[in-house]
Motif scaffolding. Structure first.
Motif, short mmCIF file in Angstrom:
data_model
loop_
_atom_site.label_atom_id
_atom_site.label_comp_id
_atom_site.label_asym_id
_atom_site.label_seq_id
_atom_site.Cartn_x
_atom_site.Cartn_y
_atom_site.Cartn_z
N ASN A 117 0.75 -1.13 -0.04
CA ASN A 117 0.07 -0.03 -0.04
C ASN A 117 0.92 1.47 0.06
O ASN A 117 0.53 2.24 -0.65
N VAL A 118 1.87 1.38 0.58
CA VAL A 118 2.97 2.32 0.75
C VAL A 118 3.40 2.40 -0.99
O VAL A 118 3.49 3.76 -1.52
N ALA A 119 3.66 1.45 -1.49
CA ALA A 119 4.49 1.40 -2.91
C ALA A 119 3.40 1.87 -3.81
O ALA A 119 3.67 2.81 -4.65
N LEU A 120 2.17 1.50 -3.58
CA LEU A 120 0.95 2.05 -4.51
C LEU A 120 0.68 3.40 -4.39
O LEU A 120 0.28 4.32 -5.16
N GLY A 121 0.80 3.78 -3.06
CA GLY A 121 0.43 5.28 -2.74
C GLY A 121 1.60 6.24 -3.37
O GLY A 121 1.33 7.05 -3.92
N CYS B 11 3.79 9.88 -7.74
CA CYS B 11 4.58 9.90 -8.87
C CYS B 11 3.82 10.19 -10.23
O CYS B 11 4.25 11.00 -11.10
N LEU B 12 2.55 9.58 -10.31
CA LEU B 12 1.57 9.70 -11.35
C LEU B 12 1.21 11.40 -11.21
O LEU B 12 1.44 12.19 -12.32
N GLY B 13 0.98 11.89 -10.26
CA GLY B 13 0.62 13.13 -10.00
C GLY B 13 1.92 14.11 -10.32
O GLY B 13 1.54 15.14 -11.10
#
Length: 120
Positions: free
Chosen positions: A96-100, A105-107
């Motif tokens: 979940n930390v990696a996905l967040g 990074c997408l932002g």
């Protein structure tokens, strides 16, 4: 020798974030140390963060917008923190930390795009 502005800016921001991460989180392994001591030591370490970050922003502004500079700083800060918390504090990187982080990074990617609106 004139180095490219992006290289100087990012290099200084990486170095400044190394100092800031140590200032903010390095004391967590020293819970027995008095709070006033860790505050003063943290302030001393954080001084070097400012010595590096202020020139990074001054050098980078104009080549990058203020929003882009802040985005670069935040992505570097999170990257340094993830490595620090793993290597120094022994914390695991959870999905979940990696996905967040991936969403952040997408932002960041979106902030650097020009979709026909304003130029940077």
């Amino acid at each position: 020798m004139n180095l490219p502005v992006p290289l100087v800016t990012v290099g200084l921001l990486i170095a400044s974030n190394l100092f800031m991460t140590v200032a903010w989180y390095g004391h967590l392994k020293f819970k027995a140390a008095p709070l006033i001591t860790v505050i003063l030591v943290s302030w001393g370490i954080a001084f070097f963060e400012y010595v590096l970050q202020v020139p990074a922003n001054r050098i980078g502004y104009g080549h990058f917008s203020a929003a882009q500079l802040k985005t670069i700083q935040e992505v570097i800060s999170l990257s340094v923190f993830v490595l620090f918390s793993w290597a120094y504090l022994g914390e695991k990187l959870t999905w979940n930390v990696a996905l967040g982080f991936a969403f952040i990074c997408l932002g960041a990617f979106l902030i650097f795009q020009n979709f026909g609106g304003s130029g940077h």
